[in-house]
Design a protein around this motif. Sequence first.
Motif, PDB file in Angstrom:
ATOM      1  N   GLY A 211       4.401   9.393  -1.922  1.00 36.00           N
ATOM      2  CA  GLY A 211       3.294  10.264  -2.303  1.00 36.00           C
ATOM      3  C   GLY A 211       2.128  10.191  -1.347  1.00 36.00           C
ATOM      4  N   SER A 212       2.164   9.241  -0.415  1.00 34.97           N
ATOM      5  CA  SER A 212       1.076   9.095   0.550  1.00 34.97           C
ATOM      6  C   SER A 212       1.657   8.809   1.925  1.00 34.97           C
ATOM      7  CB  SER A 212       0.148   7.952   0.131  1.00 34.97           C
ATOM      8  OG  SER A 212       0.845   6.717   0.110  1.00 34.97           O
TER       9      SER A 212
ATOM     10  N   LYS B  18       6.540   6.022 -11.563  1.00 35.69           N
ATOM     11  CA  LYS B  18       5.468   6.335 -10.640  1.00 35.69           C
ATOM     12  C   LYS B  18       4.856   5.042 -10.120  1.00 35.69           C
ATOM     13  CE  LYS B  18       3.002   9.922 -11.487  1.00 35.69           C
ATOM     14  NZ  LYS B  18       2.032  10.901 -12.050  1.00 35.69           N
ATOM     15  N   VAL B  19       4.700   4.957  -8.810  1.00 35.37           N
ATOM     16  CA  VAL B  19       4.119   3.769  -8.176  1.00 35.37           C
ATOM     17  C   VAL B  19       2.758   4.151  -7.612  1.00 35.37           C
ATOM     18  CG1 VAL B  19       4.362   2.082  -6.315  1.00 35.37           C
ATOM     19  CG2 VAL B  19       6.379   2.812  -7.617  1.00 35.37           C
ATOM     20  N   GLU B  20       1.706   3.604  -8.215  1.00 32.49           N
ATOM     21  CA  GLU B  20       0.341   3.889  -7.785  1.00 32.49           C
ATOM     22  C   GLU B  20      -0.441   2.607  -7.513  1.00 32.49           C
ATOM     23  OE1 GLU B  20      -0.638   8.133  -9.875  1.00 32.49           O
ATOM     24  OE2 GLU B  20      -0.833   6.360 -11.167  1.00 32.49           O
ATOM     25  N   GLN B  21       0.261   1.481  -7.456  1.00 29.62           N
ATOM     26  CA  GLN B  21      -0.332   0.181  -7.213  1.00 29.62           C
ATOM     27  C   GLN B  21       0.748  -0.685  -6.573  1.00 29.62           C
ATOM     28  OE1 GLN B  21      -0.472  -0.249 -11.680  1.00 29.62           O
ATOM     29  NE2 GLN B  21      -0.189  -2.406 -11.158  1.00 29.62           N
TER      30      GLN B  21
ATOM     31  N   GLU C 267       0.852  -1.181   0.000  1.00 28.23           N
ATOM     32  CA  GLU C 267       0.000   0.000   0.000  1.00 28.23           C
ATOM     33  C   GLU C 267       0.892   1.236   0.000  1.00 28.23           C
ATOM     34  OE1 GLU C 267      -3.900  -0.520   2.526  1.00 28.23           O
ATOM     35  OE2 GLU C 267      -2.190  -1.300   3.662  1.00 28.23           O
ATOM     36  N   GLY C 268       0.418   2.271  -0.660  1.00 29.06           N
ATOM     37  CA  GLY C 268       1.183   3.511  -0.701  1.00 29.06           C
ATOM     38  C   GLY C 268       1.563   3.888  -2.120  1.00 29.06           C
ATOM     39  N   THR C 269       1.718   5.166  -2.337  1.00 30.99           N
ATOM     40  CA  THR C 269       2.117   5.667  -3.641  1.00 30.99           C
ATOM     41  C   THR C 269       3.425   6.432  -3.514  1.00 30.99           C
ATOM     42  OG1 THR C 269       0.906   7.750  -3.359  1.00 30.99           O
ATOM     43  CG2 THR C 269      -0.290   5.895  -4.353  1.00 30.99           C
ATOM     44  N   GLY C 270       4.055   6.685  -4.644  1.00 29.09           N
ATOM     45  CA  GLY C 270       5.298   7.439  -4.645  1.00 29.09           C
ATOM     46  C   GLY C 270       5.966   7.383  -5.994  1.00 29.09           C
TER      47      GLY C 270
ATOM     48  N   GLN D 188       2.187   3.756   4.117  1.00 30.39           N
ATOM     49  CA  GLN D 188       3.140   2.963   3.341  1.00 30.39           C
ATOM     50  C   GLN D 188       3.267   1.596   4.022  1.00 30.39           C
ATOM     51  OE1 GLN D 188       5.016   3.952   0.511  1.00 30.39           O
ATOM     52  NE2 GLN D 188       4.004   5.948   0.457  1.00 30.39           N
TER      53      GLN D 188
END
Length: 301
Positions: free
Chosen positions: A87-88, A67-70, A54-57, A91
């Motif tokens: 990004g969130s 970009k990590v969105e999944q 879980e988490g973006t960045g 994490q």
Amino acid sequence: MKPKETLSEFYALHGQEHAKAGQFNVYRREDFTCSRQLNPVYRRDFYKISLIAEGTGVIHYADQSVKVEQPALTFMNPLIPYSWEPGSERQTGYFCIFTDDFVNGSLKNESLSQSALFKAGGNHVFFPDETSLKLVQATFEHMMHEVESGYSHKYELVRNYVQIIMHEAIKMQPSDREYPHANASERISSLFLELLDRQFSIDAPHQTIALKNANEFAAQLNIHTNHLNRALKETTGKTTTRLISERLVREAKSLLQFSHWNVSEIAYCLGFDYSSNFIVFFKRQTGESPNQFRSKIVSIS
């Protein structure tokens, strides 16, 4: 510039000054203090495999950002300069870190040696489907259990778990990125690419690469230059000179972004006798001068 981040410095940065010592450790991402942004470091002296559940960045490299969105599985080795920009706030997931002492022959067999774990180029970020995600999560849990156990052969077992994760990543990448050694040309190409990557463990401006052209690489591999060129052309579609140039550009971009060395120092360590020759080479390959590239990176960041 501090050339490498050590394992103890990594622990301290994340509020883990007294983290367990050893050749291999595994953690949950949420149990580590995560800075808003990991400062760019040219290289680290350890390997790291992370599962971002879980988490973006954004993962930044010298010449690209991912970009990590999944959910994502990432492989980092001492050859790769990188930084992580979360990004969130939330994490979660796992990561394991290990030293060269942990990396033995079983982790560098012919099939696994082509994975991102042991290469400077290629893919380092993979996006598992739901089935793979569950398998990798379970594998990390098994590793956490074994590391805490008193089993005398636990590191041998943990290496097997690491291999499972590596194989899952290999299955995620396109089939044309896998390189089984079916013939002599592929074997020669593999040896050349490994030797090429090893050239670029540059940690100080007084260091310089030893092998600079096709003739020197061929001599090191104990084959004729024409033989090397034919093998590389057959397996990669590129000449020896082209592959060397591409690797030089990637390393130059890393140094320009992640170090404070001046252009003359970078030119020297990349094997150029004169900085002017390096400037001409870099501009021919990228369309901009080294200083233009560095200024662009600074303005973006």
